[in-house]
Scaffold this motif. Structure first.
Motif, PDB file in Angstrom:
ATOM      1  N   CYS A  39      -2.515 -23.626   1.123  1.00 22.70           N
ATOM      2  CA  CYS A  39      -1.405 -22.561   1.376  1.00 22.70           C
ATOM      3  C   CYS A  39      -1.884 -21.369   2.024  1.00 22.70           C
ATOM      4  N   ASP A  40      -3.226 -20.734   1.722  1.00 20.20           N
ATOM      5  CA  ASP A  40      -3.505 -19.730   2.612  1.00 20.20           C
ATOM      6  C   ASP A  40      -3.843 -19.699   4.046  1.00 20.20           C
ATOM      7  N   SER A  41      -4.123 -21.074   4.762  1.00 17.43           N
ATOM      8  CA  SER A  41      -4.477 -21.369   5.903  1.00 17.43           C
ATOM      9  C   SER A  41      -3.085 -21.500   6.270  1.00 17.43           C
ATOM     10  N   ILE A  42      -2.067 -22.239   6.043  1.00 14.37           N
ATOM     11  CA  ILE A  42      -0.809 -22.117   6.376  1.00 14.37           C
ATOM     12  C   ILE A  42      -0.187 -20.777   6.596  1.00 14.37           C
ATOM     13  N   GLU A  43      -0.223 -20.153   5.601  1.00 14.84           N
ATOM     14  CA  GLU A  43       0.369 -18.632   5.758  1.00 14.84           C
ATOM     15  C   GLU A  43      -0.375 -17.939   6.742  1.00 14.84           C
ATOM     16  N   GLN A  44      -1.515 -17.937   6.969  1.00 13.67           N
ATOM     17  CA  GLN A  44      -2.094 -17.338   7.944  1.00 13.67           C
ATOM     18  C   GLN A  44      -1.495 -17.686   9.133  1.00 13.67           C
ATOM     19  N   THR A  45      -1.271 -19.079   9.595  1.00 16.21           N
ATOM     20  CA  THR A  45      -0.698 -19.459  10.813  1.00 16.21           C
ATOM     21  C   THR A  45       0.521 -18.887  10.984  1.00 16.21           C
ATOM     22  N   VAL A  46       1.267 -18.957   9.854  1.00 20.99           N
ATOM     23  CA  VAL A  46       2.810 -18.531  10.085  1.00 20.99           C
ATOM     24  C   VAL A  46       2.806 -16.963  10.259  1.00 20.99           C
ATOM     25  N   ASN A  47       1.934 -16.354   9.878  1.00 19.49           N
ATOM     26  CA  ASN A  47       1.785 -14.936   9.773  1.00 19.49           C
ATOM     27  C   ASN A  47       1.512 -14.596  11.366  1.00 19.49           C
ATOM     28  N   THR A  48       0.586 -15.357  11.942  1.00 20.30           N
ATOM     29  CA  THR A  48       0.404 -15.122  13.345  1.00 20.30           C
ATOM     30  C   THR A  48       1.469 -15.564  14.182  1.00 20.30           C
ATOM     31  N   ALA A  49       2.198 -16.648  13.889  1.00 20.48           N
ATOM     32  CA  ALA A  49       3.514 -16.745  14.690  1.00 20.48           C
ATOM     33  C   ALA A  49       4.422 -15.707  14.564  1.00 20.48           C
TER      34      ALA A  49
ATOM     35  N   VAL B 263       6.712 -20.807  -3.710  1.00 22.29           N
ATOM     36  CA  VAL B 263       7.110 -21.863  -4.690  1.00 22.29           C
ATOM     37  C   VAL B 263       6.005 -22.985  -5.117  1.00 22.29           C
ATOM     38  N   TYR B 264       5.460 -23.457  -3.936  1.00 17.10           N
ATOM     39  CA  TYR B 264       4.335 -24.295  -3.876  1.00 17.10           C
ATOM     40  C   TYR B 264       3.166 -23.892  -4.804  1.00 17.10           C
ATOM     41  N   ARG B 265       3.098 -22.423  -4.744  1.00 17.35           N
ATOM     42  CA  ARG B 265       1.671 -21.620  -5.458  1.00 17.35           C
ATOM     43  C   ARG B 265       1.935 -21.833  -6.907  1.00 17.35           C
ATOM     44  N   GLN B 266       3.358 -21.386  -7.219  1.00 12.09           N
ATOM     45  CA  GLN B 266       3.758 -21.283  -8.556  1.00 12.09           C
ATOM     46  C   GLN B 266       3.644 -23.070  -9.192  1.00 12.09           C
ATOM     47  N   THR B 267       3.963 -23.847  -8.335  1.00  8.03           N
ATOM     48  CA  THR B 267       4.075 -25.198  -8.704  1.00  8.03           C
ATOM     49  C   THR B 267       2.574 -25.762  -9.294  1.00  8.03           C
ATOM     50  N   VAL B 268       1.779 -25.286  -8.154  1.00 10.84           N
ATOM     51  CA  VAL B 268       0.335 -25.544  -8.404  1.00 10.84           C
ATOM     52  C   VAL B 268      -0.399 -24.964  -9.582  1.00 10.84           C
ATOM     53  N   LEU B 269      -0.110 -23.690  -9.937  1.00 12.26           N
ATOM     54  CA  LEU B 269      -0.403 -23.166 -11.004  1.00 12.26           C
ATOM     55  C   LEU B 269      -0.054 -23.733 -12.520  1.00 12.26           C
ATOM     56  N   LYS B 270       1.445 -23.950 -12.280  1.00 12.39           N
ATOM     57  CA  LYS B 270       2.252 -24.472 -13.344  1.00 12.39           C
ATOM     58  C   LYS B 270       1.635 -26.032 -13.792  1.00 12.39           C
ATOM     59  N   GLU B 271       1.297 -26.957 -12.917  1.00 15.78           N
ATOM     60  CA  GLU B 271       0.833 -28.132 -13.096  1.00 15.78           C
ATOM     61  C   GLU B 271      -0.524 -28.045 -13.742  1.00 15.78           C
ATOM     62  N   ALA B 272      -1.470 -27.019 -13.276  1.00 20.54           N
ATOM     63  CA  ALA B 272      -2.787 -26.821 -13.772  1.00 20.54           C
ATOM     64  C   ALA B 272      -2.827 -26.026 -15.289  1.00 20.54           C
ATOM     65  N   PHE B 273      -1.913 -25.455 -15.485  1.00 19.10           N
ATOM     66  CA  PHE B 273      -1.905 -24.815 -16.971  1.00 19.10           C
ATOM     67  C   PHE B 273      -1.209 -25.570 -17.897  1.00 19.10           C
TER      68      PHE B 273
ATOM     69  N   GLN C  30      10.123 -17.832   7.951  1.00 21.62           N
ATOM     70  CA  GLN C  30      10.104 -17.175   6.832  1.00 21.62           C
ATOM     71  C   GLN C  30      10.596 -18.145   5.613  1.00 21.62           C
ATOM     72  N   LYS C  31      11.234 -19.262   5.979  1.00 23.62           N
ATOM     73  CA  LYS C  31      11.599 -20.311   5.101  1.00 23.62           C
ATOM     74  C   LYS C  31      10.089 -20.976   4.582  1.00 23.62           C
ATOM     75  N   THR C  32       9.405 -21.061   5.605  1.00 19.21           N
ATOM     76  CA  THR C  32       8.113 -21.583   5.168  1.00 19.21           C
ATOM     77  C   THR C  32       7.136 -20.824   4.269  1.00 19.21           C
ATOM     78  N   LYS C  33       7.620 -19.477   4.520  1.00 14.46           N
ATOM     79  CA  LYS C  33       6.814 -18.683   3.588  1.00 14.46           C
ATOM     80  C   LYS C  33       7.277 -18.665   2.127  1.00 14.46           C
ATOM     81  N   GLU C  34       8.568 -18.830   2.258  1.00 16.58           N
ATOM     82  CA  GLU C  34       9.083 -18.738   0.863  1.00 16.58           C
ATOM     83  C   GLU C  34       8.838 -20.065  -0.060  1.00 16.58           C
ATOM     84  N   GLN C  35       8.680 -21.313   0.701  1.00 18.37           N
ATOM     85  CA  GLN C  35       8.280 -22.535   0.302  1.00 18.37           C
ATOM     86  C   GLN C  35       6.801 -22.349  -0.290  1.00 18.37           C
ATOM     87  N   LEU C  36       5.951 -21.610   0.514  1.00 18.25           N
ATOM     88  CA  LEU C  36       4.782 -21.540  -0.129  1.00 18.25           C
ATOM     89  C   LEU C  36       4.542 -20.780  -1.149  1.00 18.25           C
TER      90      LEU C  36
END
Length: 367
Positions: free
Chosen positions: A337-347, A161-171, A153-159
């Motif tokens: 991120c999506d690949s990691i999240e899919q792995t996490v959801n499977t687990a 945050v990371y997604r927001q960081t990706v978009l923040k840096e991009a824009f 669950q912590k990994t999902k939370e970190q993902l």
């Protein structure tokens, strides 16, 4: 072995001692336990609403099948719970886990009431020492499982945050802003009116079909659209489709050559300056997550992003080659991120299956 109901006493609560959900407080002196999945549904400051019982008890969600082990003073939600006190020869925690086991193997009957089936299930209750052994073994195994789930669950939370960081840096790379109106033309879809609409039945998108970045094309409906309305209410490849209500601003790019129409709950945004529509799709997600769209919403209850409000949305502007580069960078990083999240959801799914397996072994004499 005997029926489940022979091992419990049901604790009744009068209607005037139940708190309606609309009366819940975010915090208060007394916790309210209802049939929702969360342990505590809300709070009240009225201590007279406290359920009179000896703790601990099991609270069962009659509609939701939620099973809760309650060790603290509480008030009852308005409807749908059974409060169960184990009899003297049954350990409370043994009954708690046994109830979970019974519920897990029963069919989910939707919003029907389920306790009528639970109470008729057969349950073997061994001696107190054996119950203690079973409970101890379950909790030992569950403890390891819970630690693993917490990490996931912590990994999902970190993902997130990371997604927001990706978009923040991009824009942040693009400082110039213009109104969305200045780079596009927008139009609301056709009003759904079964009596007034004429023409041929045609598939159309509803608000519910639009997800962030994609479309759910299951359960598409049809409405009648005249031939002279086709151009007005057809989506073309590259159109950005934005929700007017529900979750205002939620959007996706129609990236198909298939013919489809859209109803009034959606905005069709067609860019007039050769922009990359995905550039603005990702920006709107970024803006929505940061609460930047909320000042533009109208309505006191259900919020809407009207056509006039949509025109006022300030979006970054840059040349197409830069937009393409930013979109490619975003999608490359988000795909990881999506690949990691899919792995996490499977687990997580495997962890839940393992939890049910532990209960099955415990109450079928294999633990």
């Amino acid at each position: 072995m005997a029926e489940y109901k022979t091992f419990v006493n049901k604790i009744s609560v009068s209607p005037d001692k139940k708190t309606k959900q609309k009366e819940y407080l975010n915090k208060g002196r007394l916790a309210i336990v209802d049939q929702g999945q969360n342990l505590i549904g809300g709070y009240t400051d009225n201590l007279n609403m406290m359920v009179e019982c000896d703790l601990p008890v099991i609270v069962f969600g009659d509609h939701t099948r939620a099973v809760k082990y309650i060790t603290f003073p509480f008030g009852a939600g308005a409807d749908g719970i059974k409060i169960l006190k184990p009899k003297e020869n049954v350990l409370p925690l043994f009954l708690f886990y046994a109830t979970q086991y019974i519920v897990a193997k029963m069919p989910d009957r939707g919003y029907a009431r389920h306790y009528q089936y639970v109470e008729k299930e057969d349950l073997t209750v061994p001696s107190i020492p054996e119950q203690q052994r079973i409970v101890s073994h379950i909790e030992e195994l569950f403890s390891s499982l819970d630690n693993a789930v917490e990490t996931l669950q912590k990994t999902k939370e970190q993902l997130t945050v990371y997604r927001q960081t990706v978009l923040k840096e991009a824009f942040e790379k693009v400082s110039a802003r213009v109104s969305l109106e200045s780079v596009s033309e927008s139009r609301l879809g056709k009003m759904l009116d079964k009596e007034k609409n004429v023409g041929n039945p045609r598939r159309y998108l509803r608000n519910i079909n639009v997800r962030w970045f994609s479309f759910d094309l299951n359960n598409l409906l049809e409405m009648r659209i005249e031939d002279n309305e086709v151009d007005r209410y057809t989506l073309c490849k590259g159109d950005l489709v934005i929700c007017e209500g529900g979750e205002p601003g939620r959007c996706a790019v129609w990236d198909s050559d298939d013919i489809i129409f859209y109803q009034k709950a959606l905005h069709r945004v067609r860019f007039t300056d050769n922009s990359n529509p995905k550039f603005y799709m990702y920006f709107l997600y970024y803006a929505a997550q940061r609460g930047q769209l909320k000042p533009l919403f109208t309505g006191t209850g259900i919020k809407h992003l009207t056509g006039q409000s949509l025109k006022k949305v300030l979006v970054p502007t840059t040349e197409r080659i830069v937009q393409d580069r930013i979109v490619n960078e975003i999608e490359s990083r988000l795909s990881v991120c999506d690949s990691i999240e899919q792995t996490v959801n499977t687990a997580l799914s495997q962890a839940e299956a393992m939890r049910q397996s532990i209960l099955k072994e415990a109450f079928e004499g294999k633990l």
